[in-house]
Motif scaffolding. Structure first.
Motif, PDB file in Angstrom:
ATOM      1  N   GLN A 199       0.850  -1.172   0.000  1.00 53.68           N
ATOM      2  CA  GLN A 199       0.000   0.000   0.000  1.00 53.68           C
ATOM      3  C   GLN A 199       0.891   1.228   0.000  1.00 53.68           C
ATOM      4  N   PRO A 200       0.594   2.289  -0.777  1.00 61.71           N
ATOM      5  CA  PRO A 200      -0.591   2.334  -1.650  1.00 61.71           C
ATOM      6  C   PRO A 200      -0.345   1.755  -3.033  1.00 61.71           C
ATOM      7  N   PHE A 201       0.848   1.266  -3.275  1.00 59.12           N
ATOM      8  CA  PHE A 201       1.190   0.765  -4.621  1.00 59.12           C
ATOM      9  C   PHE A 201       1.200  -0.743  -4.596  1.00 59.12           C
ATOM     10  N   ARG A 202       0.397  -1.383  -5.473  1.00 57.51           N
ATOM     11  CA  ARG A 202       0.291  -2.841  -5.502  1.00 57.51           C
ATOM     12  C   ARG A 202       1.154  -3.372  -6.625  1.00 57.51           C
ATOM     13  N   THR A 203       1.967  -4.378  -6.337  1.00 57.68           N
ATOM     14  CA  THR A 203       2.874  -4.900  -7.354  1.00 57.68           C
ATOM     15  C   THR A 203       2.748  -6.396  -7.502  1.00 57.68           C
ATOM     16  N   ASP A 204       3.168  -6.880  -8.659  1.00 56.40           N
ATOM     17  CA  ASP A 204       3.297  -8.305  -8.924  1.00 56.40           C
ATOM     18  C   ASP A 204       4.764  -8.565  -9.200  1.00 56.40           C
ATOM     19  N   LEU A 205       5.357  -9.485  -8.468  1.00 57.30           N
ATOM     20  CA  LEU A 205       6.761  -9.789  -8.676  1.00 57.30           C
ATOM     21  C   LEU A 205       6.882 -11.017  -9.536  1.00 57.30           C
ATOM     22  N   LYS A 206       7.584 -10.898 -10.663  1.00 55.59           N
ATOM     23  CA  LYS A 206       7.731 -12.012 -11.591  1.00 55.59           C
ATOM     24  C   LYS A 206       9.201 -12.365 -11.681  1.00 55.59           C
ATOM     25  N   ALA A 207       9.580 -13.547 -11.181  1.00 51.99           N
ATOM     26  CA  ALA A 207      10.969 -13.966 -11.266  1.00 51.99           C
ATOM     27  C   ALA A 207      11.073 -14.988 -12.374  1.00 51.99           C
ATOM     28  N   LEU A 208      11.781 -14.639 -13.433  1.00 54.89           N
ATOM     29  CA  LEU A 208      11.764 -15.446 -14.638  1.00 54.89           C
ATOM     30  C   LEU A 208      12.953 -16.349 -14.719  1.00 54.89           C
ATOM     31  N   GLY A 209      12.733 -17.613 -15.022  1.00 53.62           N
ATOM     32  CA  GLY A 209      13.831 -18.538 -15.211  1.00 53.62           C
ATOM     33  C   GLY A 209      13.996 -18.879 -16.668  1.00 53.62           C
ATOM     34  N   ILE A 210      14.012 -17.867 -17.568  1.00 53.31           N
ATOM     35  CA  ILE A 210      14.047 -18.195 -18.985  1.00 53.31           C
ATOM     36  C   ILE A 210      15.435 -18.398 -19.496  1.00 53.31           C
ATOM     37  N   GLY A 211      16.361 -17.754 -18.944  1.00 54.26           N
ATOM     38  CA  GLY A 211      17.581 -17.768 -19.683  1.00 54.26           C
ATOM     39  C   GLY A 211      18.775 -17.727 -18.793  1.00 54.26           C
ATOM     40  N   HIS A 212      19.829 -17.578 -19.431  1.00 52.11           N
ATOM     41  CA  HIS A 212      21.051 -17.774 -18.715  1.00 52.11           C
ATOM     42  C   HIS A 212      22.075 -16.882 -19.408  1.00 52.11           C
ATOM     43  N   MET A 213      22.328 -15.735 -18.924  1.00 51.22           N
ATOM     44  CA  MET A 213      22.704 -14.543 -19.688  1.00 51.22           C
ATOM     45  C   MET A 213      24.114 -13.886 -19.505  1.00 51.22           C
ATOM     46  N   ALA A 214      24.954 -13.011 -20.166  1.00 45.75           N
ATOM     47  CA  ALA A 214      26.312 -12.593 -20.630  1.00 45.75           C
ATOM     48  C   ALA A 214      27.215 -11.869 -19.674  1.00 45.75           C
ATOM     49  N   TYR A 215      28.316 -12.315 -19.533  1.00 48.03           N
ATOM     50  CA  TYR A 215      29.302 -11.547 -18.793  1.00 48.03           C
ATOM     51  C   TYR A 215      29.825 -10.455 -19.710  1.00 48.03           C
ATOM     52  N   LEU A 216      29.646  -9.245 -19.247  1.00 45.79           N
ATOM     53  CA  LEU A 216      30.036  -8.122 -20.082  1.00 45.79           C
ATOM     54  C   LEU A 216      31.402  -7.632 -19.631  1.00 45.79           C
ATOM     55  N   ARG A 217      32.441  -7.985 -20.356  1.00 45.80           N
ATOM     56  CA  ARG A 217      33.767  -7.502 -20.009  1.00 45.80           C
ATOM     57  C   ARG A 217      33.833  -6.016 -20.324  1.00 45.80           C
ATOM     58  N   PRO A 218      34.469  -5.237 -19.453  1.00 46.03           N
ATOM     59  CA  PRO A 218      34.577  -3.800 -19.757  1.00 46.03           C
ATOM     60  C   PRO A 218      35.284  -3.596 -21.092  1.00 46.03           C
ATOM     61  N   HIS A 219      34.708  -2.780 -21.927  1.00 41.56           N
ATOM     62  CA  HIS A 219      35.312  -2.502 -23.227  1.00 41.56           C
ATOM     63  C   HIS A 219      36.186  -1.261 -23.117  1.00 41.56           C
ATOM     64  N   LEU A 220      37.402  -1.348 -23.639  1.00 43.97           N
ATOM     65  CA  LEU A 220      38.291  -0.204 -23.677  1.00 43.97           C
ATOM     66  C   LEU A 220      37.802   0.704 -24.792  1.00 43.97           C
TER      67      LEU A 220
ATOM     68  N   ASP B 112       8.267  -2.360  -0.093  1.00 42.23           N
ATOM     69  CA  ASP B 112       8.707  -2.699   1.257  1.00 42.23           C
ATOM     70  C   ASP B 112      10.024  -3.469   1.209  1.00 42.23           C
ATOM     71  N   THR B 113      10.589  -3.730   2.385  1.00 38.50           N
ATOM     72  CA  THR B 113      11.919  -4.333   2.451  1.00 38.50           C
ATOM     73  C   THR B 113      11.940  -5.755   1.917  1.00 38.50           C
ATOM     74  N   VAL B 114      10.857  -6.491   2.090  1.00 39.26           N
ATOM     75  CA  VAL B 114      10.805  -7.870   1.586  1.00 39.26           C
ATOM     76  C   VAL B 114      10.817  -7.875   0.064  1.00 39.26           C
ATOM     77  N   GLN B 115      10.004  -7.020  -0.534  1.00 37.51           N
ATOM     78  CA  GLN B 115       9.972  -6.926  -1.993  1.00 37.51           C
ATOM     79  C   GLN B 115      11.314  -6.455  -2.548  1.00 37.51           C
ATOM     80  N   LEU B 116      11.894  -5.465  -1.892  1.00 36.92           N
ATOM     81  CA  LEU B 116      13.176  -4.933  -2.343  1.00 36.92           C
ATOM     82  C   LEU B 116      14.259  -5.995  -2.265  1.00 36.92           C
ATOM     83  N   SER B 117      14.264  -6.761  -1.198  1.00 36.13           N
ATOM     84  CA  SER B 117      15.247  -7.832  -1.062  1.00 36.13           C
ATOM     85  C   SER B 117      15.064  -8.901  -2.127  1.00 36.13           C
ATOM     86  N   SER B 118      13.815  -9.152  -2.515  1.00 34.72           N
ATOM     87  CA  SER B 118      13.554 -10.136  -3.566  1.00 34.72           C
ATOM     88  C   SER B 118      14.180  -9.719  -4.885  1.00 34.72           C
TER      89      SER B 118
END
Length: 333
Positions: free
Chosen positions: A9-30, A214-220
């Protein structure tokens, strides 16, 4: 994919944790740039003449456009390696397809209507107080996508990510008929690209955009397990919780290119209101099987239905069902 449902409250959210992929290590580019040219060339190519040498011996600050991201931490590098291995496994098995489906993935009108009801009206974990029946969620106002980058993201990668989001926004705008655009500030749908080393930056961005979280949502969001690859939060005001007005999608910078793209496509589409998954949906990104990396023709149809003016936020499946077949039939050539 796992879904955790949140109430605030007052903002209602839906938390969606997606297990679709498995994604890129971005090396710093010079990033090497020419920052000056000779006085003679200035009149020919429009370069500014060389400035006189500074009188102070104090080192000058490095221009922001030349700043290099700090080297990744051990934890970030290990996570990137983990995601690279997972992506390679998916690609080896013919998954993360970009073709949008074809003769090997036929679907009928009945499939579309069934999948729409499952994906648009229901969550994997139903909201408290709604029992087994959900309600339709979508945006009523124009959507303004704002890409936000953590300090670990190189300038070159930022350019790539901005271009990918712009292309996707244009496609979604065309498909849904709902006004969507890209902005550099004051966006109501923030797409945050950040890694483990950007935790404090991400926290500041989220709490600024969603002050009611809230802190629980933020930690998620901040401490999600490595198998929660991407996350999106979308919600509306307490008086109209299913009419989305704000959203935040978090895409880990450790993801490689193909699943980084898959993450963007699914997170944004789910933040627009297609918030569930179904093992029966094919060809679709709304499926836990990781078969497709990009929005498919099947998924485009679901979005067209969702943003038809006859459907409204908060509508239940029983009220919408008589309209869905008419909507689908009118879409056909």
């Amino acid at each position: 994919m796992a879904l955790a449902t949140l109430q605030e409250q007052p903002f209602r959210t839906d938390l969606k944790a997606l297990g679709i992929g498995h994604m890129a290590y971005l090396r710093p580019h010079l990033h090497k740039m020419r920052v000056a040219c000779s006085l003679a060339m200035a009149t020919l190519v429009g370069c500014a003449p060389l400035a006189p040498p500074p009188t102070s011996l104090v080192p000058q600050s490095r221009p922001p456009q030349l700043a290099r991201p700090a080297p990744p931490s051990v934890a970030s590098a290990e996570l990137a390696q983990f995601y690279r291995g997972l992506e390679q496994d998916l690609l080896t098995r013919g998954l993360l397809r970009r073709d949008g489906g074809g003769p090997d993935t036929p679907y009928s009108d009945e499939d579309l209507l069934r999948n729409f009801e499952t994906i648009a009206f229901f969550d994997e974990h139903f909201r408290q107080g709604l029992g087994s029946s959900g309600a339709l969620s979508r945006w009523q106002d124009p959507v303004r996508f704002e890409p936000v980058f953590g300090p670990s993201i190189s300038a070159e990668q930022q350019k790539t990510d901005r271009a990918a989001l712009t292309r996707y926004t244009q496609r979604l705008n065309r498909v849904t008929g709902h006004p969507m655009s890209n902005v550099t500030q004051d966006g109501n749908f923030k797409v945050i690209y950040a890694g483990l080393d950007d935790r404090r930056f991400v926290q500041k961005q989220i709490t600024s955009h969603l002050p009611g979280i809230d802190t629980v949502q933020l930690s998620s969001l901040l401490d999600a397990p490595r198998l929660y690859y991407c996350i999106v939060i979308a919600g509306g005001p307490s008086e109209a919780p299913f009419a989305y007005t704000n959203a935040v999608a978090l895409i880990r910078s450790e993801h490689p290119a193909r699943t980084r793209e898959a993450c963007l496509h699914e997170e944004v589409a789910q933040g627009l209101g297609l918030r569930n998954d179904s093992p029966k949906a094919r060809p679709s990104i709304f499926n836990d099987d990781d078969e497709f990396a990009r929005l498919t023709s099947h998924d485009e149809t679901l979005l067209r239905i969702l943003y038809d003016s006859r459907l409204t936020p908060g509508m239940n499946p029983e009220a919408a069902r008589p309209l869905l077949l008419d909507i689908l039939n009118e879409m056909k050539p």
